[in-house]
Design a protein around this motif. Sequence first.
Motif, mmCIF file in Angstrom:
data_model
loop_
_atom_site.group_PDB
_atom_site.id
_atom_site.type_symbol
_atom_site.label_atom_id
_atom_site.label_comp_id
_atom_site.label_asym_id
_atom_site.label_seq_id
_atom_site.Cartn_x
_atom_site.Cartn_y
_atom_site.Cartn_z
ATOM 1 N N ASP A 36 -6.230 -2.902 -0.166
ATOM 2 C CA ASP A 36 -6.301 -1.446 -0.714
ATOM 3 C C ASP A 36 -4.956 -0.750 -1.125
ATOM 4 O O ASP A 36 -3.962 -1.660 -1.183
ATOM 5 C CB ASP A 36 -7.171 -0.588 0.392
ATOM 6 C CG ASP A 36 -6.035 -0.410 1.604
ATOM 7 O OD1 ASP A 36 -4.860 -0.582 1.619
ATOM 8 O OD2 ASP A 36 -6.790 0.222 2.476
ATOM 9 N N ASN A 37 -4.757 0.379 -1.499
ATOM 10 C CA ASN A 37 -3.818 0.952 -2.092
ATOM 11 C C ASN A 37 -2.497 0.944 -1.088
ATOM 12 O O ASN A 37 -1.556 1.270 -1.648
ATOM 13 C CB ASN A 37 -4.030 2.349 -2.490
ATOM 14 C CG ASN A 37 -5.545 2.641 -3.198
ATOM 15 O OD1 ASN A 37 -6.367 2.242 -2.880
ATOM 16 N ND2 ASN A 37 -5.211 3.086 -4.504
ATOM 17 N N ASN A 38 -2.705 0.592 -0.016
ATOM 18 C CA ASN A 38 -1.433 0.509 0.612
ATOM 19 C C ASN A 38 -0.332 -0.495 0.398
ATOM 20 O O ASN A 38 0.943 -0.123 0.569
ATOM 21 C CB ASN A 38 -1.635 0.463 2.195
ATOM 22 C CG ASN A 38 -0.698 0.736 3.163
ATOM 23 O OD1 ASN A 38 0.334 1.756 2.792
ATOM 24 N ND2 ASN A 38 -0.471 0.223 4.303
ATOM 25 N N THR A 39 -0.941 -1.378 -0.263
ATOM 26 C CA THR A 39 -0.314 -2.741 -0.531
ATOM 27 C C THR A 39 0.923 -2.965 0.339
ATOM 28 O O THR A 39 2.098 -3.259 -0.153
ATOM 29 C CB THR A 39 0.590 -2.171 -2.066
ATOM 30 O OG1 THR A 39 1.261 -1.346 -1.846
ATOM 31 C CG2 THR A 39 -0.695 -2.055 -3.139
ATOM 32 N N TRP A 40 0.507 -3.229 1.404
ATOM 33 C CA TRP A 40 1.602 -3.620 2.472
ATOM 34 C C TRP A 40 2.224 -5.011 2.643
ATOM 35 O O TRP A 40 3.137 -5.694 2.924
ATOM 36 C CB TRP A 40 1.828 -2.827 3.972
ATOM 37 C CG TRP A 40 0.206 -3.577 4.599
ATOM 38 C CD1 TRP A 40 -0.922 -3.040 4.669
ATOM 39 C CD2 TRP A 40 0.308 -4.514 5.599
ATOM 40 N NE1 TRP A 40 -1.585 -3.870 5.456
ATOM 41 C CE2 TRP A 40 -0.864 -4.870 6.065
ATOM 42 C CE3 TRP A 40 1.388 -5.380 5.865
ATOM 43 C CZ2 TRP A 40 -1.159 -5.773 6.945
ATOM 44 C CZ3 TRP A 40 1.086 -6.433 6.846
ATOM 45 C CH2 TRP A 40 -0.306 -6.696 7.413
ATOM 46 N N ASN A 41 0.909 -5.919 2.152
ATOM 47 C CA ASN A 41 0.930 -7.101 2.354
ATOM 48 C C ASN A 41 0.875 -7.989 1.176
ATOM 49 O O ASN A 41 -0.048 -8.418 0.437
ATOM 50 C CB ASN A 41 -0.136 -7.676 3.162
ATOM 51 C CG ASN A 41 0.133 -9.429 3.747
ATOM 52 O OD1 ASN A 41 0.743 -9.943 3.003
ATOM 53 N ND2 ASN A 41 -0.688 -9.404 4.899
ATOM 54 N N THR A 42 1.989 -8.424 0.399
ATOM 55 C CA THR A 42 2.128 -8.900 -0.712
ATOM 56 C C THR A 42 1.471 -10.338 -0.799
ATOM 57 O O THR A 42 0.903 -10.799 -1.919
ATOM 58 C CB THR A 42 3.387 -9.124 -1.107
ATOM 59 O OG1 THR A 42 4.493 -9.457 -0.245
ATOM 60 C CG2 THR A 42 4.027 -7.565 -1.681
ATOM 61 N N THR A 43 1.445 -10.959 0.134
ATOM 62 C CA THR A 43 0.789 -12.383 0.344
ATOM 63 C C THR A 43 -0.787 -12.197 -0.014
ATOM 64 O O THR A 43 -1.070 -13.137 -0.963
ATOM 65 C CB THR A 43 1.159 -13.224 1.546
ATOM 66 O OG1 THR A 43 2.316 -12.942 2.076
ATOM 67 C CG2 THR A 43 0.875 -14.575 1.396
#
Lengths: 164, 700
Positions: free
Chosen positions: B545-552
């Motif tokens: 979702d929009n939090n985009t914390w995990n780029t993997t």
Amino acid sequence: MPITHLIVVVEFIEEVSGWGDRIRKKIKPVHIFALCVLSYFLITAGVIYNAINHPPPRGFMRDEVTGQPKVITVMNRLTAQYAAEGWVSAFYYILASAGIILTLSASYSILGEATPMMSLKAKRDRKGVRGVRSLISMAMGVIMFLCSYAMIRGRFREKMPSYY
Amino acid sequence: MFHKDRFVILGLCFLLAFTVRLLSIVRYESVIHEFDPFFAYRSVLYLMERGLTQFLEWFDNRSWYPLGRIIGATCFPGLMLTAGALHKVLDIAGLPFRVRSVCVFVAPVFSGVTSLCAYGLGSELGTQASGVMAAVLVAVVPGYIQRSVAGSFDNEAVAITALLAVLLAVVKAVKGGSLLLTSVAACLYFYMASSWGAYVFIINLVPLFALTAMLAQGRLRQSLFRFYTLFYPMGIFLSMQIRFIGTQPVRTAEHMAAAGVFVLMLGVEAYTWLRRHLSAERVRYLAARVLLFAVGAAVCGLVGLMLCGAISPWTGRFKTFLDPTYAKKHIPIIASISEHQPSTWASFFLDTHLLALVLPAALYVLFTTKASYAATMLALYCMCAVYFSGVMIRMVLILAPAACLLGGLLLARLLDRSALLLSLSLSKAEETKKDKKDKRDKKEKEGDKPASRPHLFLGSLVLVGFCAFILFAFQKHALWASNIYSSPSVVQIAPMPDGGRMVLDDYREAFAWLEYNTSPNAKVLSWWDYGYQLEQMANRTVIVDNNTWNTTMLGRVGAMFASDEETAWRLANEYDVDYVLVMFGGVIGQHDDISKFLWIIRVAEEEHFPDIPEIREGDFYNAKGDYRVDSAGSERFRESLMYKLSFHEFNDLPTGHVKGYDRTRNQMVTDPVTLTRFEPVYTSTHWLCRLYRVKRPENM
């Protein structure tokens, strides 16, 4: 290292702060103002956008008959610009402000007051010449602003056709 | 000068700020806008349901599917707590509004408060007149309206209020030297730190202001010292109470400037105090000793901390401000967000209209009046804001209040001048003989005609007319801008040729279908833009979702969309995906996932996965280098999952006189698309949202 040697360091710091004090006294408000206006000009010209996206100075398409470039503004897109387009528009912003500054300076003259310390007018005019010349300067300032405003609006309408 | 009228004017400003933001509700219905507000809304619902303690420790297992997200520790809770508190207070007062209504109206109410704060700051800067002008301007400035329209329940709605309130409290505290106001300033800073990531701006602006004041005055005044030595520790300590911020204030480089100024101030004050009590020689001796200790400890300490990794350098998001080209080269996710693009000249005009045109003139007025703390603070705030808004379009939001304050000062000054001119031209004073003699002398010397009264009257009229004209133009522009910024992107309204309007409610239609026709534990895959909306409206588990914390994970999802069908199906089964959602704008001509596809590919390309065939952006362009969707497009592109899911059965769709005409890219899709592993289950009315089910291995 004995403590006495470090006292030299402290004396050096004091001397440097003495220089700093003299430099501080030499910097006038008008220098800071010039720096602010210059940086404002650069930012509103989109220097950072130009540095990141490297747009060409103007469009590629050329008019068939005269050979002059057709487009200098990126049409219908607010978030893109050509490099030269940015410089010209920033110039209009600064011109508008210059008009207002002129109006303000002239109004001091008309009212017979001393213009403030950071004035760009000559010393002889400082004391307030209540003359028609000042009135004309005031009107010129207003006209400068209005012309720049009209130009900016025109260029803006090219980028956003739905502008009123 | 005390004017009672100012209360009426300020009340009207509040009302103006409130009503100018209600256009979207008037046009359609009261709905939450955009993407991020849906997350905030969902959090408020959770908060009202479970209470404060549970909210601050919330672990969400319905997003980032296999991993989950610790929302309690990774969000800024200020906005949610504000909305929750407002709802509770109204409930107790006997007005039980729905939570959604409270959330929708938080932004307009707080923008009214912002204009009152602007009045406070403006009257510190100049007279009460400039305060009132600033309040009026802040109420309608488009740059602020854009992020605080009714329904835009985002962090900035309350954060800008907090920003202006902190600056007002700081200026008042430094002026008076009162400790009570300093603590108020620190508490307001805590509120700002709890609501928005841009609290870093304040914690760097206030030290910069303190440093500038120290340098400009040549010495450290007591009031500044008392202010800063209370504000810094109290503010830092309070901001560390928020879990998301944690120990960052003592660890990261973004806060080190504040710490540096704190240490510097203590050093300067100690030195000055010693000089008063001891002779110069002894002070130098003492200072040398202290210097030995201090420099040694600082060097060892800094090197040690950096080697241990305890002090981290500038993080990616803020590094973009120092080096604008950083994000484009290294972090494609940040570079792809449209709000993070550098701004062009037109953004300044759109968002601040005449204020951008008069800003240097307002600085001129600021520099020519007597220096004060408010003037220094505002000049620094403005120049920093100008620089940051050049780097990111979104930051014009920070520039707007600064420009309004300065613009208010300038307009007040202009109107002041014109009033003086008018009164001079209308004054009944007789010209004395001395005046006449002076005039004749001056005329001989300068050759300039003295201005007579009709001329002065005309001049003052021109000035007043000019001010009225630009204010009218500003108001018209602000109303127009409020109109274009009031679109809830969830629902789109398009005007029809016959004067009526067409409403495109496809998103909510698809999310409602998902909510009513799928199992509650179904997992939905889509690109990260739609994550928050899916979680709140469809109430299903999402993968990214929009939090985009995990780029993997983002890279893997991107690889899923960019690979061919078999690989994508294998990856989807890895994540237990049941449904795939794709946005397609070809039928109505809108920006959609295929337009974003190049950014998706870049994100996937960054992560090199050993178990997925390699993804290269160059493969998706055809031999001539074009990005095409018709039969001239590249093979790799037309085999990818995103293309297949978007254009499935599109070549048979009659659009006007032809079949399969993609209105977004103005190309015609003629080749049919075959899907073997995915099954279409729903396409919304205007083909905006397309849902597919992932076939399980047993069914093959």
